[in-house]
Motif scaffolding. Sequence first.
Motif, PDB file in Angstrom:
ATOM      1  N   ALA A 284       0.364  -1.207   0.425  1.00 19.93           N
ATOM      2  CA  ALA A 284       0.296   0.253   0.078  1.00 19.93           C
ATOM      3  C   ALA A 284       1.405   1.006  -0.194  1.00 19.93           C
ATOM      4  CB  ALA A 284      -0.825   0.148   1.332  1.00 19.93           C
ATOM      5  N   ARG A 285       0.333   2.297  -0.799  1.00 22.68           N
ATOM      6  CA  ARG A 285       1.376   3.195  -0.401  1.00 22.68           C
ATOM      7  C   ARG A 285       0.718   4.209   0.261  1.00 22.68           C
ATOM      8  NH1 ARG A 285       4.186   3.977  -6.827  1.00 22.68           N
ATOM      9  NH2 ARG A 285       5.492   2.759  -5.940  1.00 22.68           N
TER      10      ARG A 285
ATOM     11  N   VAL B 294       1.839  -3.916  -7.177  1.00 24.98           N
ATOM     12  CA  VAL B 294       1.978  -4.897  -7.149  1.00 24.98           C
ATOM     13  C   VAL B 294       3.302  -5.348  -8.220  1.00 24.98           C
ATOM     14  CG1 VAL B 294       1.135  -7.306  -7.911  1.00 24.98           C
ATOM     15  CG2 VAL B 294      -0.186  -5.075  -7.470  1.00 24.98           C
ATOM     16  N   THR B 295       3.922  -5.867  -7.575  1.00 25.98           N
ATOM     17  CA  THR B 295       4.961  -6.364  -8.361  1.00 25.98           C
ATOM     18  C   THR B 295       5.374  -8.113  -8.027  1.00 25.98           C
ATOM     19  OG1 THR B 295       5.920  -5.833  -5.904  1.00 25.98           O
ATOM     20  CG2 THR B 295       6.450  -4.488  -7.564  1.00 25.98           C
ATOM     21  N   ASP B 296       6.290  -8.462  -9.033  1.00 29.54           N
ATOM     22  CA  ASP B 296       6.652  -9.824  -9.080  1.00 29.54           C
ATOM     23  C   ASP B 296       7.625 -10.338  -7.609  1.00 29.54           C
ATOM     24  OD1 ASP B 296       4.653 -10.257 -11.106  1.00 29.54           O
ATOM     25  OD2 ASP B 296       6.998  -9.650 -12.970  1.00 29.54           O
ATOM     26  N   GLY B 297       7.403 -11.207  -7.697  1.00 29.06           N
ATOM     27  CA  GLY B 297       8.643 -12.081  -6.563  1.00 29.06           C
ATOM     28  C   GLY B 297       7.864 -11.594  -5.556  1.00 29.06           C
TER      29      GLY B 297
END
Length: 113
Positions: free
Chosen positions: A58-59, A66-69
Amino acid sequence: MTQYLVSIHRPDDYDPSVAEDEAMSRDIDALNAEMKVAGVRVFVGGLQPVSSAKSLRARANGTVLVTDGPYLETMEHVGGLWVLEAADLEEALAWARKAAVACRAPVEVRPFN
């Protein structure tokens, strides 16, 4: 009774198609059956490789990134888990010892609140 998370930890590069043989699968199946008969198993599940993970953060502006990993960059990640209902920590640890042997992996035990 208290519920406990029993998590199995695997290295980042863990490949079940290479590392898991028939004997290991039989041992895990036997442990699952034993847990079910004993009435302690609430849930069991294996996880896909950590490379399939997505992390959400959350920003401040209310959006979610959403990021990969995986969320954490570590050498090992959770590869599977059980949720057990046990009388106490000692009983949960007894099951976790069996899990460590069956899965041939480090295991962590933590009670739920």
